[in-house]
Design a protein around this motif. Structure first.
Motif, mmCIF file in Angstrom:
data_model
loop_
_atom_site.group_PDB
_atom_site.id
_atom_site.type_symbol
_atom_site.label_atom_id
_atom_site.label_comp_id
_atom_site.label_asym_id
_atom_site.label_seq_id
_atom_site.Cartn_x
_atom_site.Cartn_y
_atom_site.Cartn_z
ATOM 1 N N THR A 6 0.835 -1.199 0.000
ATOM 2 C CA THR A 6 0.000 0.000 0.000
ATOM 3 C C THR A 6 0.873 1.254 0.000
ATOM 4 O O THR A 6 2.094 1.181 0.225
ATOM 5 N N GLU A 7 0.231 2.394 -0.219
ATOM 6 C CA GLU A 7 0.973 3.665 -0.189
ATOM 7 C C GLU A 7 1.564 3.909 1.188
ATOM 8 O O GLU A 7 2.667 4.449 1.306
ATOM 9 N N GLN A 8 0.836 3.527 2.221
ATOM 10 C CA GLN A 8 1.357 3.684 3.588
ATOM 11 C C GLN A 8 2.610 2.821 3.770
ATOM 12 O O GLN A 8 3.587 3.268 4.365
ATOM 13 N N HIS A 9 2.585 1.605 3.248
ATOM 14 C CA HIS A 9 3.763 0.739 3.310
ATOM 15 C C HIS A 9 4.926 1.380 2.551
ATOM 16 O O HIS A 9 6.068 1.371 3.024
ATOM 17 N N GLU A 10 4.624 1.924 1.358
ATOM 18 C CA GLU A 10 5.663 2.577 0.555
ATOM 19 C C GLU A 10 6.335 3.689 1.347
ATOM 20 O O GLU A 10 7.564 3.798 1.360
ATOM 21 N N ARG A 11 5.521 4.528 1.985
ATOM 22 C CA ARG A 11 6.078 5.654 2.762
ATOM 23 C C ARG A 11 6.949 5.154 3.907
ATOM 24 O O ARG A 11 8.016 5.696 4.174
ATOM 25 N N LYS A 12 6.488 4.106 4.592
ATOM 26 C CA LYS A 12 7.264 3.570 5.717
ATOM 27 C C LYS A 12 8.584 2.958 5.246
ATOM 28 O O LYS A 12 9.625 3.146 5.884
ATOM 29 N N ILE A 13 8.539 2.246 4.132
ATOM 30 C CA ILE A 13 9.765 1.633 3.594
ATOM 31 C C ILE A 13 10.717 2.724 3.118
ATOM 32 O O ILE A 13 11.926 2.664 3.373
ATOM 33 N N GLN A 15 10.894 5.753 4.257
ATOM 34 C CA GLN A 15 11.428 6.394 5.469
ATOM 35 C C GLN A 15 12.534 5.532 6.076
ATOM 36 O O GLN A 15 13.546 6.048 6.532
ATOM 37 N N MET A 16 12.342 4.218 6.059
ATOM 38 C CA MET A 16 13.382 3.309 6.558
ATOM 39 C C MET A 16 14.666 3.495 5.752
ATOM 40 O O MET A 16 15.762 3.558 6.322
ATOM 41 N N VAL A 17 14.529 3.607 4.432
ATOM 42 C CA VAL A 17 15.704 3.782 3.569
ATOM 43 C C VAL A 17 16.367 5.130 3.856
ATOM 44 O O VAL A 17 17.591 5.227 3.956
ATOM 45 N N ARG A 18 15.557 6.192 4.001
ATOM 46 C CA ARG A 18 16.120 7.523 4.275
ATOM 47 C C ARG A 18 16.880 7.561 5.595
ATOM 48 O O ARG A 18 17.851 8.291 5.737
ATOM 49 N N ALA A 35 11.952 -4.364 4.684
ATOM 50 C CA ALA A 35 10.570 -4.192 4.235
ATOM 51 C C ALA A 35 9.688 -5.339 4.703
ATOM 52 O O ALA A 35 8.495 -5.152 4.949
ATOM 53 N N GLN A 36 10.262 -6.517 4.836
ATOM 54 C CA GLN A 36 9.495 -7.681 5.303
ATOM 55 C C GLN A 36 8.899 -7.403 6.679
ATOM 56 O O GLN A 36 7.741 -7.737 6.944
ATOM 57 N N VAL A 37 9.668 -6.753 7.539
ATOM 58 C CA VAL A 37 9.186 -6.429 8.886
ATOM 59 C C VAL A 37 8.044 -5.414 8.793
ATOM 60 O O VAL A 37 7.021 -5.559 9.466
ATOM 61 N N ILE A 38 8.214 -4.392 7.952
ATOM 62 C CA ILE A 38 7.188 -3.361 7.808
ATOM 63 C C ILE A 38 5.907 -3.947 7.228
ATOM 64 O O ILE A 38 4.799 -3.617 7.664
ATOM 65 N N LEU A 39 6.049 -4.819 6.239
ATOM 66 C CA LEU A 39 4.886 -5.405 5.578
ATOM 67 C C LEU A 39 4.240 -6.532 6.388
ATOM 68 O O LEU A 39 3.108 -6.912 6.130
ATOM 69 N N ALA A 40 4.991 -7.076 7.352
ATOM 70 C CA ALA A 40 4.539 -8.204 8.175
ATOM 71 C C ALA A 40 4.229 -9.413 7.303
ATOM 72 O O ALA A 40 3.229 -10.101 7.492
ATOM 73 N N TRP A 41 5.089 -9.660 6.332
ATOM 74 C CA TRP A 41 4.952 -10.811 5.441
ATOM 75 C C TRP A 41 5.841 -11.938 5.959
ATOM 76 O O TRP A 41 6.839 -11.708 6.651
ATOM 77 N N GLU A 42 5.502 -13.163 5.571
ATOM 78 C CA GLU A 42 6.315 -14.314 5.959
ATOM 79 C C GLU A 42 7.632 -14.347 5.191
ATOM 80 O O GLU A 42 8.641 -14.811 5.703
ATOM 81 N N THR A 43 7.613 -13.870 3.945
ATOM 82 C CA THR A 43 8.820 -13.818 3.125
ATOM 83 C C THR A 43 9.058 -12.380 2.694
ATOM 84 O O THR A 43 8.115 -11.595 2.572
ATOM 85 N N PRO A 44 10.301 -12.017 2.462
ATOM 86 C CA PRO A 44 10.567 -10.642 2.038
ATOM 87 C C PRO A 44 10.059 -10.395 0.624
ATOM 88 O O PRO A 44 10.000 -11.319 -0.194
#
Length: 147
Positions: A6-13, A15-18, A35-44
């Motif tokens: 999502t756009e919210q995920h994009e912004r958080k990722i 921000q993590m990179v910045r 990003a895997q942690v931010i997205l809460a996915w089982e795989t990156p």
């Protein structure tokens, strides 16, 4: 159901990179794991999936360029010969920094005094903060130089 970023995920990722720490290497694999942690996915997510997102891609390129410039600036700095030389330089720079801070404080006090006195003399803040006038030099022409 396919996984979406999502756009919210994009912004958080982005921000993590910045905010990526300088001491860790920045590469797409590390970004995917973060990003895997931010997205809460089982795989990156894949590098390609993140690279398709403009916000993340721009943040990655900018941070990579920033890290490259910092590395170039650090490589051009002269290194002290010993720890003692480094400590002496740090001490000298701290003393210089303290002196400059004290000078800046005195200048701020003078500026405040001037502003206060100008204000009680009837000058408005807008008048005090008006830009300085530009001085136009008269152009010298051939006719003017003969006179």
């Amino acid at each position: 159901m396919p996984k979406t970023i999502t756009e919210q995920h994009e912004r958080k990722i982005a921000q993590m990179v910045r905010n990526w720490p300088v001491e860790h290497a920045l590469d797409w694999n590390a970004v995917c794991i973060g990003a895997q942690v931010i997205l809460a996915w089982e795989t990156p997510p894949t590098r390609q999936a993140l690279d398709k997102k403009i916000v993340i891609k721009v943040a990655y390129k900018n941070k990579k360029e920033q890290l490259k410039l910092e590395k170039q600036n650090l490589s051009g700095m002269p290194r002290p010969r010993s720890t003692l030389d480094a400590m002496k330089k740090i001490t000298r720079l701290q003393m210089e920094n303290d002196a400059l801070k004290a000078e800046l404080t005195k200048m701020a006090e003078v500026a405040n005094r001037l502003i206060y006195n100008a204000t009680i003399s009837g000058l408005t803040r807008e008048r005090l903060m008006a830009p300085l006038p530009t001085i136009h030099e008269p152009q010298v022409t051939l006719e003017n130089s003969r006179r």
